[in-house]
Design a protein around this motif. Structure first.
Motif, short mmCIF file in Angstrom:
data_model
loop_
_atom_site.label_atom_id
_atom_site.label_comp_id
_atom_site.label_asym_id
_atom_site.label_seq_id
_atom_site.Cartn_x
_atom_site.Cartn_y
_atom_site.Cartn_z
N SER A 123 -60.24 -5.05 -6.13
CA SER A 123 -59.26 -6.17 -5.49
C SER A 123 -59.79 -6.81 -4.21
CB SER A 123 -57.76 -5.61 -5.31
OG SER A 123 -57.88 -4.35 -4.44
N MET A 124 -60.82 -6.08 -3.80
CA MET A 124 -61.33 -6.42 -2.48
C MET A 124 -62.61 -7.40 -2.60
SD MET A 124 -61.75 -2.80 -0.46
CE MET A 124 -60.50 -1.65 -0.55
N LYS A 125 -62.65 -8.45 -1.94
CA LYS A 125 -63.83 -9.22 -2.21
C LYS A 125 -65.13 -8.78 -1.43
CE LYS A 125 -60.93 -13.69 -1.62
NZ LYS A 125 -60.73 -14.69 -0.67
N ALA A 126 -64.78 -7.85 -0.70
CA ALA A 126 -65.96 -7.26 -0.04
C ALA A 126 -65.65 -6.10 0.81
CB ALA A 126 -66.78 -8.22 0.45
N PHE A 127 -66.34 -5.16 0.97
CA PHE A 127 -66.10 -4.09 1.91
C PHE A 127 -67.54 -3.58 2.54
CE2 PHE A 127 -66.79 -1.79 -2.15
CZ PHE A 127 -67.61 -0.96 -1.55
N SER A 155 -70.24 -6.57 -2.22
CA SER A 155 -69.33 -7.61 -2.64
C SER A 155 -69.72 -7.92 -4.05
CB SER A 155 -69.64 -8.67 -1.83
OG SER A 155 -68.61 -9.92 -2.58
N ALA A 158 -62.29 -3.12 4.64
CA ALA A 158 -62.03 -3.91 3.51
C ALA A 158 -62.36 -5.44 3.99
CB ALA A 158 -60.70 -3.75 2.97
N ASN A 159 -62.80 -6.15 3.18
CA ASN A 159 -62.66 -7.91 3.43
C ASN A 159 -63.52 -8.16 4.60
OD1 ASN A 159 -61.56 -8.02 0.73
ND2 ASN A 159 -59.54 -7.67 1.54
#
Length: 214
Positions: A39-43, A69, A189-190
């Motif tokens: 659910s995260m675009k990136a971390f 990502s 996160a993100n």
């Protein structure tokens, strides 16, 4: 004799997992963990990597940084950077100021840091192995075994926080007796991503030697 017994035990554990039906309890926890990260675009995170091999009396720990990502990632550890955009991989060695460019290898990418949250979905059996208390937190322990017996990694153990389904750490057990433990430390996160986050920007590495093996 002890080494023979430990190898036999490892084989028995692997065989039991490889032939077991998928554990629905483990599957539910893994799905919840996977969904959290997908659910995260990136971390990005810092982590500690520990290599242990009791027979060789080896125990080494190093720290690194990871940015992920989707299928793309950027990993920095022990004077080395590995960058992948899913198609190409750049491996930079700071000590010699050299970067090697290769096409992404399917086998290597299967064990990439960006895949740890989804690796259970294909080619692995999984089973619930109980809980473990670490400080104030309780973790569900899930064990994975590859269906392919030629895989040099015969077991992966995941520690998933019961409270928020985050992956705190994981261990990879190799046939040569080595065990790698990865522990997540600072996690974000993100994060904002630079335009060249997942490619090698030669301009930032003055005098770098490029070895193109594509």
């Amino acid at each position: 004799m002890k080494r023979v017994l430990s190898l036999l035990l490892a084989f028995v554990l692997f065989a039991n997992l490889a032939h077991a039906q998928q554990d629905p309890k483990a599957g539910k926890i893994l799905d919840q963990m996977s969904q959290k990260y997908r659910s995260m675009k990136a971390f990005k995170a810092t982590f500690a990597q520990t290599l242990e091999n009791p027979s060789s009396k080896v125990k080494e720990t190093m720290e690194g940084d990871i940015l992920v990502s989707g299928p793309k990632y950027r990993l920095a550890v022990s004077g080395q950077e590995i960058i992948s955009d899913g198609k190409l991989m750049w491996t930079y060695l700071k000590e010699v100021n050299e970067v090697t460019i290769t096409e992404s290898d399917a086998e290597a990418e299967a064990m990439a840091p960006s895949k740890i949250f989804d690796m259970y979905k294909k080619g692995y059996k999984y089973a619930y192995a109980g809980t473990e208390k670490q400080g104030a937190d309780t973790f569900d322990v899930i064990e994975l075994a590859p269906e392919d017996r030629s895989n040099p990694i015969f077991k992966v153990r995941l520690f998933i926080n019961q409270k928020d389904k985050s992956l705190k750490s994981w261990q990879m057990f190799r046939n040569n007796g080595s065990r790698y433990t990865y522990t997540i430390k600072n996690f974000q996160a993100n994060p904002a991503l630079a335009s060249d986050a997942f490619s090698f920007n030669k301009a930032k590495y003055k005098g770098v030697q490029v070895v193109d093996l594509r």
